[in-house]
Design a protein around this motif. Structure first.
Motif, PDB file in Angstrom:
ATOM      1  N   LEU A 719       1.050  -1.153  -0.108  1.00 34.79           N
ATOM      2  CA  LEU A 719      -0.009  -0.069  -0.096  1.00 34.79           C
ATOM      3  C   LEU A 719       0.871   1.137  -0.028  1.00 34.79           C
ATOM      4  CD1 LEU A 719      -2.859   1.263   0.156  1.00 34.79           C
ATOM      5  CD2 LEU A 719      -2.849   1.071   2.633  1.00 34.79           C
ATOM      6  N   LEU A 720       1.818   1.407   0.907  1.00 34.45           N
ATOM      7  CA  LEU A 720       2.862   2.263   0.820  1.00 34.45           C
ATOM      8  C   LEU A 720       3.596   2.622  -0.748  1.00 34.45           C
ATOM      9  CD1 LEU A 720       4.551   2.120   4.295  1.00 34.45           C
ATOM     10  CD2 LEU A 720       3.300   4.031   3.458  1.00 34.45           C
ATOM     11  N   GLN A 721       3.735   1.531  -1.199  1.00 32.90           N
ATOM     12  CA  GLN A 721       4.344   1.535  -2.452  1.00 32.90           C
ATOM     13  C   GLN A 721       3.417   2.021  -3.516  1.00 32.90           C
ATOM     14  OE1 GLN A 721       7.758   1.208  -3.272  1.00 32.90           O
ATOM     15  NE2 GLN A 721       7.225   2.300  -5.054  1.00 32.90           N
ATOM     16  N   GLN A 722       2.170   1.789  -3.507  1.00 38.56           N
ATOM     17  CA  GLN A 722       1.133   2.387  -4.354  1.00 38.56           C
ATOM     18  C   GLN A 722       1.035   3.913  -4.071  1.00 38.56           C
ATOM     19  OE1 GLN A 722      -2.429  -0.298  -3.224  1.00 38.56           O
ATOM     20  NE2 GLN A 722      -2.382  -0.501  -5.555  1.00 38.56           N
ATOM     21  N   MET A 723       0.935   4.238  -2.930  1.00 36.57           N
ATOM     22  CA  MET A 723       0.928   5.605  -2.499  1.00 36.57           C
ATOM     23  C   MET A 723       2.143   6.557  -3.029  1.00 36.57           C
ATOM     24  SD  MET A 723      -0.469   5.324   1.418  1.00 36.57           S
ATOM     25  CE  MET A 723      -0.647   7.272   1.680  1.00 36.57           C
ATOM     26  N   LYS A 728       4.077  10.044  -6.559  1.00 31.94           N
ATOM     27  CA  LYS A 728       5.428  10.462  -7.293  1.00 31.94           C
ATOM     28  C   LYS A 728       6.454  11.114  -6.439  1.00 31.94           C
ATOM     29  CE  LYS A 728       3.667  11.454 -11.835  1.00 31.94           C
ATOM     30  NZ  LYS A 728       2.274  10.929 -11.333  1.00 31.94           N
ATOM     31  N   THR A 729       6.695  10.291  -5.144  1.00 35.65           N
ATOM     32  CA  THR A 729       7.457  10.821  -4.026  1.00 35.65           C
ATOM     33  C   THR A 729       8.317   9.386  -3.511  1.00 35.65           C
ATOM     34  OG1 THR A 729       8.275  12.133  -2.094  1.00 35.65           O
ATOM     35  CG2 THR A 729       6.126  10.998  -2.297  1.00 35.65           C
ATOM     36  N   GLN A 730       9.083   9.578  -2.561  1.00 40.38           N
ATOM     37  CA  GLN A 730       9.711   8.237  -1.968  1.00 40.38           C
ATOM     38  C   GLN A 730       9.003   8.037  -0.762  1.00 40.38           C
ATOM     39  OE1 GLN A 730      13.875   9.138  -1.062  1.00 40.38           O
ATOM     40  NE2 GLN A 730      14.509   9.253  -3.213  1.00 40.38           N
ATOM     41  N   ARG A 731       9.004   6.777  -0.412  1.00 42.83           N
ATOM     42  CA  ARG A 731       8.181   6.388   0.708  1.00 42.83           C
ATOM     43  C   ARG A 731       8.497   7.386   2.047  1.00 42.83           C
ATOM     44  NH1 ARG A 731       7.915   0.025   1.387  1.00 42.83           N
ATOM     45  NH2 ARG A 731       7.270  -0.424  -0.573  1.00 42.83           N
ATOM     46  N   SER A 732       9.719   7.635   2.288  1.00 41.32           N
ATOM     47  CA  SER A 732      10.047   8.448   3.679  1.00 41.32           C
ATOM     48  C   SER A 732       9.433   9.816   3.218  1.00 41.32           C
ATOM     49  CB  SER A 732      11.505   8.604   3.601  1.00 41.32           C
ATOM     50  OG  SER A 732      12.086   9.171   2.579  1.00 41.32           O
ATOM     51  N   ILE A 734       6.254  10.515   1.912  1.00 41.89           N
ATOM     52  CA  ILE A 734       4.939  10.414   1.925  1.00 41.89           C
ATOM     53  C   ILE A 734       4.111  11.429   2.924  1.00 41.89           C
ATOM     54  CG2 ILE A 734       2.860   8.972   2.355  1.00 41.89           C
ATOM     55  CD1 ILE A 734       4.435   6.865   0.582  1.00 41.89           C
ATOM     56  N   PRO A 735       4.530  11.396   3.999  1.00 41.00           N
ATOM     57  CA  PRO A 735       3.914  12.180   5.089  1.00 41.00           C
ATOM     58  C   PRO A 735       3.845  13.744   4.662  1.00 41.00           C
ATOM     59  CG  PRO A 735       5.087  10.599   6.493  1.00 41.00           C
ATOM     60  CD  PRO A 735       5.513  10.536   4.890  1.00 41.00           C
ATOM     61  N   ASP A 736       5.350  14.291   4.419  1.00 38.34           N
ATOM     62  CA  ASP A 736       5.315  15.630   3.888  1.00 38.34           C
ATOM     63  C   ASP A 736       4.671  15.918   2.545  1.00 38.34           C
ATOM     64  OD1 ASP A 736       6.987  16.071   6.040  1.00 38.34           O
ATOM     65  OD2 ASP A 736       9.062  15.737   4.824  1.00 38.34           O
ATOM     66  N   ARG A 737       4.698  15.025   1.597  1.00 38.97           N
ATOM     67  CA  ARG A 737       3.942  15.256   0.589  1.00 38.97           C
ATOM     68  C   ARG A 737       2.238  15.153   0.773  1.00 38.97           C
ATOM     69  NH1 ARG A 737       3.229  17.625  -4.111  1.00 38.97           N
ATOM     70  NH2 ARG A 737       2.437  16.263  -5.828  1.00 38.97           N
ATOM     71  N   LEU A 738       1.747  14.382   1.640  1.00 37.50           N
ATOM     72  CA  LEU A 738       0.334  14.329   1.928  1.00 37.50           C
ATOM     73  C   LEU A 738      -0.064  15.785   2.816  1.00 37.50           C
ATOM     74  CD1 LEU A 738      -0.475  10.699   3.115  1.00 37.50           C
ATOM     75  CD2 LEU A 738      -1.298  11.930   1.048  1.00 37.50           C
ATOM     76  N   LYS A 739       1.050  16.259   3.834  1.00 37.77           N
ATOM     77  CA  LYS A 739       0.427  17.356   4.586  1.00 37.77           C
ATOM     78  C   LYS A 739       0.467  18.502   3.453  1.00 37.77           C
ATOM     79  CE  LYS A 739       2.988  16.149   8.463  1.00 37.77           C
ATOM     80  NZ  LYS A 739       4.303  16.300   9.593  1.00 37.77           N
TER      81      LYS A 739
END
Length: 881
Positions: A719-723, A728-732, A734-739
Motif C-alpha cells: 500500500l505504501l508503494q502504491q501511495m 510520485k515521491t519516495q516512501r520516506s 509520503i507524510p510531507d507530501r500528504l501534508k
C-alpha cells in the motif's frame, strides 16, 4: 483479641487439625454463570459437592472474600443502619470432603469457641434441624454445652440447599447471648428469642451435606458426606472484642476515624454515624471488587459496583462532600487487609484511579438528580399531595444512583412519603430483566446435569495434548441434544466424550483445537471442543462417514497447523502482558483475552488511553523478546509455590491446587493451562493493530502474530508503494507530501467558499432587481445556476433580508435532480405560508415538498417542469392571495 489475631487463630487451629489452608478465591466466581459474586466460602468447592471435581486434600479451611448485594443475599438497605450487615465481608470456614462428619465438626467448633477463644459456655445456644436427632445428641455428648441449650427449627432456618436440586442437608447454628441490654424489649424465655431477638447473635453455621434432592424433590443419601461451615469474621470479632456492633471493632474503627478526619464530620455510634458506616462498608467492597477485576459499568457485576460507589458518594454528600473523596480511603483498607488478601496490593494505584474517575463522572450528574427530586417535591407540595410516586423514586435510583433510603431522608425533610410498593415493583421488574439477561449470557447451552452424570460414572477426561498431537482414544459416551444415545450415524452432529484426548478445550481465552476422530469405516470432524465441567472435555463432532458407538477405539488427530498458530498467539500474549506491565506499570493485569490462530485480543486494567508512543514501546518490547529467542518453560507445582515464585494469575481463570506455570525468559511467569511454543523466536512477528476502551478502567489491545502479522506487513508495504507511486515521491517523503496536498486542498476549499459567497452576494443583488410586485408583495422567483441545497438556502435567507418583506421562490439543479425552495418573511406568514406554497409549486413541477411557514423545501427530477413552475410562481401566489 485484635481482628488479625482472630483470623490467624482460626486458621492456625484448623491447620493443627490437619486442614490445608487455601487462599481466598476471587470475588468473581470462575466458570459459574449462576452467580454475580462469590457469596459464600463454599463457592470455590461447589464442583466437589456436586461430584464434578475433586481436590488433593479432604480437609480444608480459609477466609473467603464475600460480597452479598443481590438475590436473596441482599443486605444493602441494612448496611450502616444495624451493626452486623455488610456488602463485603470475610467468611471463615472449614470443610470436610468425605472425611470427618458431624461428630468432629461439632467437636472442632466447640473446642475453638470455648477453649481457644474462651467464649463462656453459659452464653452459647445451638440450633439444629427439627428431625436431626444425631446432631442434638452429639451437642450433648461431645461437648459440655449446658443442658437445654439446643433448639430445633424447620427447613427455613436449619436446612441448607445449594439449589432446587442437588446436594443438601441439615445444619446446626451457634449463637451467643449478648445479654438483656442487647434487646431490652425482649423479656421472654431465651428459647423463644433465638432467630428473633438481637440479643442472640448467630455467628457460625455448620452444614452437614448428606442428601441429594432429585427433580421430584425427594431426598437420597449421598455416598459421601461432607461438612461445610461458615462464620462471619466481622461478627465473631465483635463478639470476642465485647462490643455489640461490627463497626465498634478494630476492623472498622480506624477507617471510620479516617472518614471523620477527611470529611471534617465527627463520627457517632447512633443514626448520625450512618453515612460514615455506609462509606466504610462500601469502600471495602469497592476496593476488593475492583481489585478482582470488576470495573464499574452499566450491566452485570459492573452495574452493581457502580451503584455501590454512587451510594457511597451520596452518603458523602450528607457529610458535606461535594467533590471526589472516596478514593482517599483505599490506602487504609489495603493497609489493613493486604496481608490477608495480598492479591489486592499491586492493584492499589489502579483501584484509586478507577474510583476517582467514577466519582468525577458521577458528580457531573448528581446535581441534575437533586434538581429533578426538588422539582418533583415542589410539584407535590403545590398540588397538596404528600407522596412521591414509586416510578419517580425508581428513576432517581436507576438513572442517578439515589438509593431509596436516601430519597426517603430527603423527602422526609419536607414531610413527604415515598411510595415504597411502587418503587419495589419497578425494582423487581428490573431485577427480573437482569436475571433473564444474566441467564441468557451464561453457559453454552450444554446440559450440565447429563454431563454431570457422565462425569460421576466415568471421571475426568485425561488431556494428553501437551506432548502429543494424536492419541488412541475410547468413546466414553455420546450426547445428542439433551440425551445420551447409543449410536450416531453419518450426517449427525453430536457431543463425544473420550477417556483421553489431545484436543484442547476452549478455556483461558484460547480457542479450541479442531481436527478429526476416525477409525475403520468411521470418520468424525471435530467442530468445537469445550470444558463445561472442570476436567471434562466435550467434543462437538459431525459424523462424516460410518457410525460411532460407545467403547469404540478410534484415533484422535488435531489440526497441527492450527495448534501451532494458536500457540504462537498464546505465547505472544504472555510477552505482551509483560511488556504492558513494563511500559504502563505493574498495576496492569489481565481482564480477559482471546487467543486464536494469527491474532490475539488482550483486555487489561488501566485507567487511561495508551498513547501512540507507548504502543510503539510495547510493540518494540515484544518483538525484541521474540528475537531474543528465549526458552519457554512449563512446570507443574502447588499453586502457592508458583505464586511464591512470582507467577501471575489470569483474571477469570479457575485454578486448582496443582497448577501449570509457564515461564518465558526472565520477564514473564504466569499460571496458564494453555498450549505454548518452546522458544519465543517461533512467533516470528508481533504487530499491534488497535487499542481501545472496553469499559471504565479496562483497555483492549488487538494484535496479529506470526505469518498473519507478516502478511499484514507485506500488504501495508504494498500500500505504501502504491501511495509512493501515485504521489510520485519516495516512501520516506509520503507524510510531507500528504501534508502539502492537504494544506493546498484546504486553501482551495477556502477560496471556493469565498467565491461562492461572492457569487451569492452578486446573485442576491441581481435577483432583488428582478423582483416583481404581486398585490403589494415583493416576489423574487428565479431559477439560478451552480448552487447546492445549502447554497440555495443561504441565498434565500439573504434575499429575505434584502426584501425586508416578501416572498422568495428559487430553484437550482441539473436535468434529473432539481432542488426547490420557498421563503416567506415572518410578517406575511399569517396569510401566506411557505409550506403550502411549496406543495403547489412542487406538484406543478412533477415533484413534492413541504416545510414550515417561513421556509419550505422540495424537489423534482424534471428540470424543464421545475423552471416552468418557478417562473409561474408569481401567478400562483396571486391566486393563493
Amino acid at each position: 483479641m485484635k481482628s488479625h489475631q482472630v483470623r490467624e487463630s482460626f486458621l492456625q487451629f484448623f491447620r493443627q487439625k490437619g486442614h490445608t489452608i487455601v487462599p481466598s478465591a476471587s470475588l468473581v466466581p470462575a466458570e459459574d454463570p449462576t452467580l454475580l459474586f462469590t457469596n459464600a466460602g463454599m463457592n470455590q468447592f461447589k464442583d466437589v459437592f456436586l461430584g464434578l471435581g475433586n481436590r488433593p486434600y479432604t480437609r480444608v479451611a480459609d477466609t473467603q472474600k464475600v460480597i452479598r448485594v443481590s438475590g436473596k443475599h441482599n443486605d444493602l438497605e441494612e448496611v450502616g443502619y444495624d451493626g452486623h450487615h455488610h456488602t463485603f465481608f470475610e467468611m471463615l470456614g472449614n470443610w470436610s470432603f468425605g472425611d470427618y462428619y458431624k461428630r468432629e465438626a461439632i467437636q472442632f467448633a466447640w473446642e475453638l469457641v470455648t477453649e481457644v477463644w474462651q467464649i463462656p459456655k453459659e452464653k452459647i445456644w445451638v440450633t439444629v434441624y427439627l428431625d436431626d436427632n444425631e446432631a442434638e445428641d452429639l451437642w450433648g455428648s461431645v461437648t459440655d454445652l449446658p443442658d437445654g441449650r439446643v433448639v430445633r427449627f424447620d427447613e427455613k432456618e436449619n436446612f441448607w440447599e445449594m439449589g432446587e436440586t442437588g446436594p443438601c442437608g441439615p445444619c446446626s447454628e451457634m449463637f451467643v447471648d449478648l445479654g438483656p441490654e442487647a434487646d431490652p424489649d425482649f423479656t421472654g424465655d431465651p428459647r423463644d428469642g433465638i432467630n428473633v431477638s438481637d440479643r442472640f447473635r448467630e455467628f457460625w453455621n455448620l452444614v452437614f451435606i448428606q442428601y441429594n434432592r432429585d427433580q421430584n424433590g425427594d431426598l437420597h443419601p449421598l455416598p459421601e458426606k461432607h461438612v461445610d461451615t461458615g462464620m462471619g469474621f466481622e461478627r465473631i470479632t465483635a463478639i470476642l472484642q465485647g462490643v455489640n456492633s461490627n463497626y465498634k471493632t478494630d476492623v472498622f474503627l480506624p477507617l471510620l476515624e479516617t472518614i471523620s478526619d477527611v470529611t471534617g464530620q465527627p463520627y457517632f455510634d447512633d443514626e448520625r454515624g450512618a453515612p460514615h458506616r455506609v462509606i466504610a462498608d462500601h469502600i471495602r467492597c469497592l476496593t476488593f471488587a475492583i481489585g478482582d477485576g470488576v470495573m464499574p459499568s452499566n450491566d452485570g457485576r459492573g452495574y452493581v459496583i457502580r451503584r455501590i460507589l454512587r451510594r457511597a458518594i451520596l452518603y458523602g454528600k450528607r457529610l458535606g462532600m461535594d467533590t471526589s473523596f472516596i478514593f482517599n480511603f483505599i490506602d487504609p483498607v489495603i493497609e489493613q487487609l493486604g496481608t490477608a488478601f495480598p492479591d489486592v496490593i499491586p492493584r492499589r494505584e489502579l483501584i484509586q484511579k478507577i474510583v476517582q474517575s467514577e466519582e468525577n463522572r458521577f458528580h457531573q450528574t448528581l446535581d441534575r438528580g437533586l434538581d429533578i427530586l426538588n422539582t418533583s417535591l415542589d410539584r407535590i407540595v403545590a398540588n397538596g399531595d404528600s407522596t412521591l410516586d414509586g416510578e419517580r423514586a425508581f428513576e432517581l435510583y436507576d438513572t442517578f444512583g439515589f438509593p431509596l433510603d436516601l430519597t426517603q431522608i430527603l423527602t422526609r425533610e419536607r414531610e413527604i412519603a415515598v411510595d415504597e410498593q411502587g418503587f419495589n415493583d419497578k425494582m423487581e421488574q428490573q431485577q427480573e430483566r437482569s436475571r433473564a439477561a444474566w441467564r441468557a449470557s451464561g453457559g453454552k447451552g450444554q446440559d450440565d446435569q447429563i454431563l454431570g452424570e457422565i462425569f460421576k460414572e466415568h471421571g475426568p477426561t485425561e488431556f494428553v495434548g501437551y506432548h502429543s498431537d494424536s492419541a488412541t482414544v475410547e468413546v466414553v459416551a455420546i450426547v445428542r441434544g439433551q440425551e445420551i444415545i447409543s449410536k450416531a450415524i453419518a450426517g449427525e452432529e453430536v457431543q463425544l466424550l473420550l477417556n483421553q484426548t489431545p484436543f484442547y478445550g476452549e478455556s483461558g481465552g484460547q480457542v479450541s483445537d479442531l481436527g478429526t476422530i476416525e477409525g475403520q469405516d468411521v470418520k468424525l470432524q471435530v467442530l468445537d471442543v469445550q470444558k463445561p465441567i472442570s476436567d471434562l472435555i466435550v467434543h462437538t463432532c459431525q459424523v462424516v462417514e460410518g457410525s460411532v458407538t460407545p467403547q469404540m477405539v478410534l484415533t484422535a488427530q488435531i489440526d497441527t497447523e492450527r495448534r501451532q498458530q494458536t500457540a504462537i498467539s498464546h505465547t505472544a500474549t504472555h510477552i505482551l502482558h509483560s511488556a504492558l506491565r513494563e511500559v504502563l506499570g505493574t498495576h496492569v493485569g489481565q481482564a480477559g483475552s482471546l487467543v486464536e490462530p494469527g491474532r490475539l485480543r488482550f483486555d487489561f486494567s488501566h485507567y487511561e488511553g495508551v498513547s501512540s508512543d507507548q504502543l510503539q514501546q510495547i510493540e518494540t518490547s515484544v518483538n525484541d523478546k521474540i528475537r531474543q529467542n528465549d526458552v519457554v518453560q512449563t512446570k507443574v507445582m502447588p499453586i502457592q509455590e508458583a505464586k511464591d515464585q512470582g507467577a501471575l494469575a489470569f483474571f477469570g481463570d479457575k485454578y486448582s491446587d496443582i497448577v501449570r506455570m509457564v515461564q518465558t525468559g526472565d520477564y514473564s511467569t504466569e499460571l496458564c493451562g494453555g498450549t505454548h511454543l518452546q522458544i519465543t523466536g517461533a512467533i516470528g512477528l508481533f504487530n499491534v493493530i488497535g487499542e481501545s476502551s472496553v469499559a471504565a478502567g479496562t483497555r483492549r489491545i488487538e494484535a496479529l502474530t506470526g505469518a498473519t502479522a507478516v502478511q499484514q506487513q507485506q500488504m501495508d508495504s504494498a500500500l505504501l508503494q502504491q501511495m509512493s507511486n501515485l504521489l510520485k515521491t519516495q516512501r520516506s517523503q509520503i507524510p510531507d507530501r500528504l501534508k502539502k496536498l492537504l494544506r493546498d486542498n484546504h486553501q482551495l476549499e477556502r477560496e471556493l467558499a469565498d467565491f461562492k459567497t461572492q457569487l451569492s452576494t452578486t446573485q442576491t443583488t441581481d435577483l432583488t432587481q428582478h423582483s416583481v410586485e404581486v398585490k403589494g408583495i415583493n416576489v423574487v422567483a428565479q431559477f439560478v445556476e451552480n448552487l447546492d441545497r445549502n447554497g440555495l438556502r443561504n441565498l434565500t435567507d439573504d434575499l429575505k433580508n434584502r426584501l425586508g418583506s416578501g416572498i422568495v421562490v428559487l430553484g437550482t439543479g441539473t436535468k434529473d435532480n432539481v432542488s426547490l425552495i420557498v421563503g416567506v418573511t415572518s410578517d406575511l406568514t399569517p396569510g401566506i405560508q411557505a409550506g403550502n406554497l411549496m406543495k403547489v409549486i412542487a406538484t406543478s413541477a412533477g415533484g413534492r415538498g413541504g416545510g414550515r411557514p417561513e421556509l419550505a423545501q422540495g424537489g423534482t427530477s424534471d428540470l424543464e417542469q421545475a423552471k416552468s413552475a418557478v417562473s409561474k410562481a408569481p401567478q400562483l401566489i396571486e391566486d393563493l392571495i
